[in-house]
Enzyme design. Sequence first.
Site, PDB file in Angstrom:
ATOM      1  N   SER A 253       0.876  -1.166   0.000  1.00  0.00           N
ATOM      2  CA  SER A 253       0.000   0.000   0.000  1.00  0.00           C
ATOM      3  C   SER A 253       0.915   1.217   0.000  1.00  0.00           C
ATOM      4  CB  SER A 253      -0.918  -0.065   1.230  1.00  0.00           C
ATOM      5  OG  SER A 253      -1.677   1.098   1.378  1.00  0.00           O
TER       6      SER A 253
ATOM      7  N   LYS B 298      -5.045   3.277  -2.922  1.00  0.00           N
ATOM      8  CA  LYS B 298      -4.327   2.655  -1.806  1.00  0.00           C
ATOM      9  C   LYS B 298      -5.240   2.517  -0.583  1.00  0.00           C
ATOM     10  CE  LYS B 298      -0.175   2.080  -3.732  1.00  0.00           C
ATOM     11  NZ  LYS B 298       0.398   0.747  -4.005  1.00  0.00           N
TER      12      LYS B 298
ATOM     13  N   TYR C  48      -4.467   8.128  -6.590  1.00  0.00           N
ATOM     14  CA  TYR C  48      -3.536   7.141  -6.013  1.00  0.00           C
ATOM     15  C   TYR C  48      -3.929   6.862  -4.564  1.00  0.00           C
ATOM     16  CZ  TYR C  48       1.073   5.334  -4.437  1.00  0.00           C
ATOM     17  OH  TYR C  48       2.106   4.590  -3.902  1.00  0.00           O
TER      18      TYR C  48
HETATM   19  N1  LIG Z   1       8.932   4.279  -3.589  1.00  0.00           N
HETATM   20  C1  LIG Z   1       8.064   4.867  -2.810  1.00  0.00           C
HETATM   21  O1  LIG Z   1       8.324   5.966  -2.309  1.00  0.00           O
HETATM   22  C2  LIG Z   1       6.760   4.213  -2.478  1.00  0.00           C
HETATM   23  C3  LIG Z   1       5.986   4.778  -1.461  1.00  0.00           C
HETATM   24  C4  LIG Z   1       4.782   4.190  -1.140  1.00  0.00           C
HETATM   25  C5  LIG Z   1       4.352   3.060  -1.810  1.00  0.00           C
HETATM   26  N2  LIG Z   1       5.115   2.538  -2.802  1.00  0.00           N
HETATM   27  C6  LIG Z   1       4.592   1.364  -3.507  1.00  0.00           C
HETATM   28  O2  LIG Z   1       5.581   0.381  -3.626  1.00  0.00           O
HETATM   29  C7  LIG Z   1       5.312  -0.439  -4.770  1.00  0.00           C
HETATM   30  C8  LIG Z   1       6.576  -0.618  -5.580  1.00  0.00           C
HETATM   31  O3  LIG Z   1       6.970   0.633  -6.113  1.00  0.00           O
HETATM   32  P1  LIG Z   1       8.495   1.074  -6.203  1.00  0.00           P
HETATM   33  O4  LIG Z   1       8.679   2.184  -5.259  1.00  0.00           O
HETATM   34  O5  LIG Z   1       9.397  -0.110  -6.135  1.00  0.00           O
HETATM   35  O6  LIG Z   1       8.527   1.746  -7.652  1.00  0.00           O
HETATM   36  P2  LIG Z   1       9.112   1.193  -9.040  1.00  0.00           P
HETATM   37  O7  LIG Z   1      10.565   0.954  -8.907  1.00  0.00           O
HETATM   38  O8  LIG Z   1       8.655   2.187 -10.051  1.00  0.00           O
HETATM   39  O9  LIG Z   1       8.358  -0.170  -9.217  1.00  0.00           O
HETATM   40  C9  LIG Z   1       6.994  -0.199  -9.583  1.00  0.00           C
HETATM   41  C10 LIG Z   1       6.778  -1.440 -10.391  1.00  0.00           C
HETATM   42  O10 LIG Z   1       5.408  -1.513 -10.805  1.00  0.00           O
HETATM   43  C11 LIG Z   1       5.436  -1.902 -12.160  1.00  0.00           C
HETATM   44  N3  LIG Z   1       4.224  -1.638 -12.926  1.00  0.00           N
HETATM   45  C12 LIG Z   1       3.665  -0.439 -13.249  1.00  0.00           C
HETATM   46  N4  LIG Z   1       2.586  -0.652 -14.021  1.00  0.00           N
HETATM   47  C13 LIG Z   1       2.485  -2.000 -14.195  1.00  0.00           C
HETATM   48  C14 LIG Z   1       1.600  -2.854 -14.880  1.00  0.00           C
HETATM   49  N5  LIG Z   1       0.542  -2.374 -15.557  1.00  0.00           N
HETATM   50  N6  LIG Z   1       1.810  -4.191 -14.829  1.00  0.00           N
HETATM   51  C15 LIG Z   1       2.850  -4.691 -14.151  1.00  0.00           C
HETATM   52  N7  LIG Z   1       3.728  -3.956 -13.477  1.00  0.00           N
HETATM   53  C16 LIG Z   1       3.537  -2.620 -13.504  1.00  0.00           C
HETATM   54  C17 LIG Z   1       6.617  -1.158 -12.746  1.00  0.00           C
HETATM   55  O11 LIG Z   1       6.957  -1.684 -14.007  1.00  0.00           O
HETATM   56  P3  LIG Z   1       7.681  -0.735 -15.108  1.00  0.00           P
HETATM   57  O12 LIG Z   1       9.079  -0.551 -14.593  1.00  0.00           O
HETATM   58  O13 LIG Z   1       7.583  -1.540 -16.347  1.00  0.00           O
HETATM   59  O14 LIG Z   1       6.890   0.535 -15.144  1.00  0.00           O
HETATM   60  C18 LIG Z   1       7.633  -1.461 -11.666  1.00  0.00           C
HETATM   61  O15 LIG Z   1       8.149  -2.739 -11.825  1.00  0.00           O
HETATM   62  C19 LIG Z   1       4.166   0.258  -5.523  1.00  0.00           C
HETATM   63  O16 LIG Z   1       2.952  -0.391  -5.245  1.00  0.00           O
HETATM   64  C20 LIG Z   1       4.154   1.662  -4.932  1.00  0.00           C
HETATM   65  O17 LIG Z   1       2.870   2.260  -4.987  1.00  0.00           O
HETATM   66  C21 LIG Z   1       6.315   3.086  -3.149  1.00  0.00           C
END
Ligand SMILES: NC(=O)c1ccc[n+]([C@@H]2O[C@H](COP(=O)([O-])OP(=O)(O)OC[C@H]3O[C@@H](n4cnc5c(N)ncnc54)[C@H](OP(=O)(O)O)[C@@H]3O)[C@@H](O)[C@H]2O)c1
Length: 280
Positions: A134, A152, A148
Amino acid sequence: MTTWFITGGTPGGFGIAYAEAALERGDTVAVTARRPQLLADWARPYGDRVLVLPLDVTVAAQVHDAVRAAEERFGGIDVLVNNAGRGWYGSVEGMPEADVRRSLELNFFAVAEVLRAVLPGMRARGSGWVVTMSSLAGLRGVPGFGAYSAAKFALEGLTEALREEVAPFGIRVLTVEPGAFRTRAYAGFADEKVTETTDAYVPFVESVRTAMIAQDGRQPGDPRRGVQAVLQAMAQDPPPHRLVLGAAAYEAATAQLEGVLAELRDHEAASRGADFPPGA
Ligand SMILES: NC(=O)c1ccc[n+]([C@@H]2O[C@H](COP(=O)([O-])OP(=O)(O)OC[C@H]3O[C@@H](n4cnc5c(N)ncnc54)[C@H](OP(=O)(O)O)[C@@H]3O)[C@@H](O)[C@H]2O)c1
């Protein structure tokens, strides 16, 4: 042998941090990605302990194919990590309808579809873990990220209900709320123009975009440490229902929830007064 199924595998992101932590423990991992070719070099040293599968989580047929492929290869999925997700910025009033819908498709409906694909196998085996990424935005609505936040928050509600529904089948549910983490999450914002349709919000939305771009690479959260915290939480008896990640997120989440509780209590008489009088 424990098998993980992780969505959203991209180098530098939470998904690969989960995969590496699992592999370090000697587990096997199915990592799914929209761009599996980016993971070929990463996966090679792990040999047959890693299966990289193509998956756009918003395409239901692909979800079921990927889950079937992982189950056939490893005999079942023990830990599902709902990781794929991202935010698009825009005001609640003026974000284009298509952006609102794609945010909900990716961050909510796709997770529900992955659950429908994975849970039958877990129920049949009488065990499993569902870990869902989340966000702090799932506990506190973030201006400029209303869609978003909505998605979430929806995940928070979905997984809270799920936790009780699947407990009798030996399946446990943990929901994770990171603050700002140094992944690839903000990397694309510099290439994405503001699509806000309501002029009055454009300066605000531009400022949100600028702040996200400025934070890229400077976020305080370390995804590897975040994943270690999740693993430690899963090992507790009993494990927590949710885990906030990052000091700033902890401060914000506790302030938010304490504020909500204090406000509810301030209006206790009005809340109680809405029932029929006793005996009515
Ligand atoms: N980083 C933060 O600050 C943060 C904070 C709160 C929550 N989150 C959550 O943590 C999770 C992971 O994010 P992250 O921070 O690791 O960012 P990230 O490095 O951008 O990873 C996000 C992943 O989701 C994939 N994705 C996007 N659209 C997709 C689709 N239609 N089908 C399959 N995969 C898809 C992306 O693939 P592509 O590379 O191909 O786009 C990427 O592999 C997410 O749910 C995000 O909302 C992150």
